[in-house]
Design an enzyme around this catalytic site. Structure first.
Site, short mmCIF file in Angstrom:
data_model
loop_
_atom_site.label_atom_id
_atom_site.label_comp_id
_atom_site.label_asym_id
_atom_site.label_seq_id
_atom_site.Cartn_x
_atom_site.Cartn_y
_atom_site.Cartn_z
N ARG A 235 0.85 -1.19 0.00
CA ARG A 235 0.00 0.00 0.00
C ARG A 235 0.89 1.24 0.00
O ARG A 235 1.93 1.27 0.68
CB ARG A 235 -0.89 0.03 1.25
CG ARG A 235 -2.09 -0.90 1.20
CD ARG A 235 -3.16 -0.41 0.21
NE ARG A 235 -4.32 -1.28 0.17
CZ ARG A 235 -4.50 -2.29 -0.70
NH1 ARG A 235 -3.58 -2.57 -1.60
NH2 ARG A 235 -5.59 -3.03 -0.67
N GLU A 264 -4.19 7.43 -4.36
CA GLU A 264 -4.51 6.99 -5.73
C GLU A 264 -5.83 7.59 -6.20
O GLU A 264 -6.76 7.74 -5.40
CB GLU A 264 -4.59 5.45 -5.75
CG GLU A 264 -3.24 4.82 -5.45
CD GLU A 264 -3.31 3.30 -5.31
OE1 GLU A 264 -4.41 2.71 -5.49
OE2 GLU A 264 -2.28 2.71 -5.01
N HIS A 282 -1.50 0.53 -10.03
CA HIS A 282 -2.13 -0.45 -9.14
C HIS A 282 -2.75 -1.62 -9.94
O HIS A 282 -3.95 -1.83 -9.93
CB HIS A 282 -3.21 0.24 -8.27
CG HIS A 282 -3.54 -0.54 -7.03
ND1 HIS A 282 -3.90 0.05 -5.84
CD2 HIS A 282 -3.60 -1.88 -6.78
CE1 HIS A 282 -4.15 -0.87 -4.92
NE2 HIS A 282 -3.97 -2.06 -5.48
P1 NAP Z 1 -1.18 -11.55 4.61
O1 NAP Z 1 -1.06 -12.99 4.24
O2 NAP Z 1 -2.06 -11.16 5.73
O3 NAP Z 1 0.31 -11.01 4.85
C1 NAP Z 1 0.58 -9.79 5.45
C2 NAP Z 1 1.90 -9.92 6.17
O4 NAP Z 1 2.27 -8.64 6.67
C3 NAP Z 1 1.83 -10.86 7.36
O5 NAP Z 1 2.89 -11.77 7.27
C4 NAP Z 1 1.97 -9.97 8.59
O6 NAP Z 1 2.72 -10.63 9.61
C5 NAP Z 1 2.72 -8.76 8.02
N1 NAP Z 1 2.34 -7.55 8.75
C6 NAP Z 1 1.10 -7.10 9.01
N2 NAP Z 1 1.14 -5.97 9.72
C7 NAP Z 1 2.45 -5.70 9.92
C8 NAP Z 1 3.14 -4.68 10.63
N3 NAP Z 1 2.49 -3.69 11.26
N4 NAP Z 1 4.49 -4.71 10.64
C9 NAP Z 1 5.16 -5.70 10.01
N5 NAP Z 1 4.56 -6.70 9.34
C10 NAP Z 1 3.22 -6.70 9.30
O7 NAP Z 1 -1.68 -10.70 3.35
P2 NAP Z 1 -1.40 -10.95 1.80
O8 NAP Z 1 -2.49 -11.74 1.21
O9 NAP Z 1 0.01 -11.44 1.63
O10 NAP Z 1 -1.53 -9.42 1.28
C11 NAP Z 1 -0.66 -8.44 1.79
C12 NAP Z 1 -1.03 -7.05 1.32
O11 NAP Z 1 -0.69 -6.87 -0.05
C13 NAP Z 1 -2.50 -6.67 1.36
O12 NAP Z 1 -2.92 -6.30 2.67
C14 NAP Z 1 -2.59 -5.52 0.39
O13 NAP Z 1 -2.36 -4.29 1.04
C15 NAP Z 1 -1.44 -5.78 -0.57
N6 NAP Z 1 -1.93 -6.15 -1.91
C16 NAP Z 1 -1.72 -5.30 -2.96
C17 NAP Z 1 -2.14 -5.65 -4.22
C18 NAP Z 1 -1.92 -4.75 -5.39
O14 NAP Z 1 -2.73 -4.75 -6.31
N7 NAP Z 1 -0.83 -4.00 -5.42
C19 NAP Z 1 -2.81 -6.85 -4.43
C20 NAP Z 1 -3.01 -7.69 -3.35
C21 NAP Z 1 -2.55 -7.33 -2.09
P3 NAP Z 1 2.51 -10.26 11.16
O15 NAP Z 1 1.03 -10.32 11.40
O16 NAP Z 1 3.30 -11.29 11.90
O17 NAP Z 1 3.08 -8.90 11.34
C1 8YV Z 2 -7.02 -4.64 -5.98
C2 8YV Z 2 -5.51 -4.95 -3.96
O1 8YV Z 2 -6.51 -3.90 -7.03
O2 8YV Z 2 -6.36 -7.01 -3.18
C3 8YV Z 2 -5.85 -5.92 -2.89
O3 8YV Z 2 -5.57 -5.61 -1.72
O4 8YV Z 2 -4.93 -3.95 -3.72
C4 8YV Z 2 -5.83 -5.26 -5.38
O5 8YV Z 2 -5.87 -6.62 -5.65
C5 8YV Z 2 -7.87 -3.77 -5.18
O6 8YV Z 2 -8.40 -4.43 -4.11
C6 8YV Z 2 -9.00 -3.24 -6.02
O7 8YV Z 2 -9.73 -2.39 -5.29
#
Ligand code: NAP
Ligand code: 8YV
Length: 325
Positions: A235, A264, A282
């Site tokens: 993020r 964004e 994104h």
């Molecule tokens: P997840 O499995 O919940 O992984 C998040 C990781 O971050 C966990 O290992 C957690 O470990 C760590 N974390 C959480 N809060 C933290 C903190 N304050 N300090 C340090 N580490 C922390 O989630 P995921 O499915 O991998 O997704 C992760 C993130 O990717 C989403 O929340 C979203 O923001 C982002 N994302 C972006 C896109 C995009 O389109 N660019 C798409 C999908 C996801 P701990 O709880 O042990 O800290």
């Molecule tokens: C999407 C994301 O683009 O899953 C997330 O956390 O950031 C992306 O996969 C977003 O959720 C669309 O709003």
């Protein structure tokens, strides 16, 4: 379609993928409003809405405006724009869309990393501008993936999928989370600063929200160092964007690849002006295949809640909320 769910009113504020909206319209009584704004909630909506399908944010005031609300099915795995703690306190379930996008986002993270390190978008622009023919070969890139030490900030589902790919590319991997992941052999760092000091390639895939706000700051970038590459697919709120732009301009780090931004779709001019920043709008999960799977999971959560009484993928903040049956 069941008679039971057809009587349930689901509110869709703002935009939602057609694939999700079509299924919600088939299965439920769908009502659309332009945005998640409590001033748009009529008495009739307040009396009837039992679920929200949300592509964007849902704040506490919106939750409070809907006294019969039972569930918010949020599109995306990150749900920092939904006030999940408030929903939990009100007994409202919140669901997200984990797992179905993990591999797609990890693929994009690697693509963004290679584009940033090897300057592929700039090399393509060079070719398209006729400069290859006019001026000769594109200059050799300062950076290479060879010998890089990667650090993952947020070693969860997506972080682990990125780490697997990085290993296959021959990079070493370390990580920072609040807690060490059991069974994972990568080096663990209990602080982000310590991770940044130990690596030269920092990949952020941590959730947004208060706990991570501007965690990647001037000190972390300085620890990453002059050969440092910063990649963000988590993020934008997790980064101090002014500090990042300054670090790119003055050589504190070498380059950055960003898929996400704090405000964004607005991207700070200083980042747009940085030749050593590779910028994406994104798109990490943005294929038809993966977005359809996310849309299906939004609708399947609503169906499971209203037909079987339980959510498929509840978020931790609402894990205590009582199931319907
Ligand atoms: P997840 O499995 O919940 O992984 C998040 C990781 O971050 C966990 O290992 C957690 O470990 C760590 N974390 C959480 N809060 C933290 C903190 N304050 N300090 C340090 N580490 C922390 O989630 P995921 O499915 O991998 O997704 C992760 C993130 O990717 C989403 O929340 C979203 O923001 C982002 N994302 C972006 C896109 C995009 O389109 N660019 C798409 C999908 C996801 P701990 O709880 O042990 O800290
Ligand atoms: C999407 C994301 O683009 O899953 C997330 O956390 O950031 C992306 O996969 C977003 O959720 C669309 O709003």
């Amino acid at each position: 379609m069941t008679q039971e769910t057809k009587a349930v009113t689901i509110l869709v504020p703002g935009k939602l993928m057609d694939h999700a909206a079509e299924r919600i319209g088939d299965e439920f009584n769908m009502v659309r409003i332009p945005r998640a704004d409590p001033s748009l909630i009529t008495e009739e909506l307040a009396a009837n809405v039992r679920g929200i399908a949300a592509f964007g944010g849902v704040n506490a005031a919106m939750i409070d405006a809907l006294p019969r609300l039972e569930i918010i099915a949020s599109f995306g795995v990150g749900y920092d724009s939904v006030d999940a703690p408030h929903a939990g306190a009100r007994g409202v379930m919140v669901t997200n869309t984990p797992d179905v996008l993990t591999e797609e986002v990890a693929d994009t993270a690697i693509g963004l990393l290679i584009n940033t390190v090897r300057e592929l978008p700039r090399a393509e622009a060079y070719l398209r501008e006729g400069r290859w023919a006019a001026e000769g070969p594109y200059p050799l890139t300062k950076a290479t993936l060879r010998g890089r030490r990667a650090g993952i900030f947020g070693m969860g589902r997506i972080g682990t999928a990125i780490a697997r790919r990085l290993e296959a590319f021959g990079l070493t991997v370390a990580y920072h989370n609040r807690r060490r992941v059991e069974g994972l052999t990568y080096d663990y760092h209990s602080t982000l600063a310590s991770l940044a000091l130990a690596v030269d390639t920092l990949i952020c895939v941590a959730p947004g929200g208060k706990a991570t706000e501007k965690a990647v700051d001037a000190a972390v970038l300085s620890a990453l160092g002059p050969d440092g590459i910063f990649i963000n697919v988590g993020r934008g709120s997790t980064v101090d964007e002014a500090a990042l732009a300054a670090a790119l301009a003055d050589g504190t780090i070498l380059a950055a690849g960003l898929d996400v931004f704090a405000d964004e779709p607005r991207v700070p001019q200083a980042l747009l002006d940085a030749p050593n920043a590779t910028l994406l709008p994104h798109v990490a999960s943005a294929s038809v295949h993966t977005r359809n799977a996310m849309a299906d999971l939004v609708v399947d959560n609503l169906l499971s809640w209203f037909s079987d009484g339980k959510p498929l993928t509840p978020v931790p903040e609402t894990a205590h909320v009582k199931y319907r049956k």
